[in-house]
Design an enzyme around this catalytic site. Sequence first.
Site, mmCIF file in Angstrom:
data_model
loop_
_atom_site.group_PDB
_atom_site.id
_atom_site.type_symbol
_atom_site.label_atom_id
_atom_site.label_comp_id
_atom_site.label_asym_id
_atom_site.label_seq_id
_atom_site.Cartn_x
_atom_site.Cartn_y
_atom_site.Cartn_z
ATOM 1 N N CYS A 31 0.753 -1.214 0.055
ATOM 2 C CA CYS A 31 0.065 -0.035 -0.019
ATOM 3 C C CYS A 31 0.759 1.288 -0.059
ATOM 4 C CB CYS A 31 -0.793 -0.068 1.314
ATOM 5 S SG CYS A 31 -1.661 1.360 1.749
ATOM 6 N N CYS A 34 0.376 3.634 2.794
ATOM 7 C CA CYS A 34 0.594 3.122 3.994
ATOM 8 C C CYS A 34 1.990 3.435 4.476
ATOM 9 C CB CYS A 34 0.509 1.617 4.162
ATOM 10 S SG CYS A 34 -1.367 1.029 3.780
#
Length: 106
Positions: A31, A34
């Site tokens: 991600c 993230c």
Amino acid sequence: MGKAIEITDANFEEIIKSEQPILVDFWAEWCGPCKMIGPVVEELAGDYDGKAVIGKVDVDANPSVAQAFGIRSIPTLLFFKGGQIVDKQVGAVPKAVLAQKLDAQL
């Protein structure tokens, strides 16, 4: 210097019982956002060492916890106090936003 603790399906229930406010970052290796917020979470772990518990849940490795809280998009950051969710942030945001939400729980 504090460091974000690794939260797993196995230790989640124990950690969530903490008397201190808790910030849990639900993330995954693949991600992009993230990876942007990861260093911010680590900084907060240092800033709030002794005042709050800062942890991270890898949703790929720990699907039960993510499923239990209906995590659909990551990063999702949940704020707990007394074992209950008191605030939530979905998506990458500046450190100040997360710090403000943590301060509200102290």
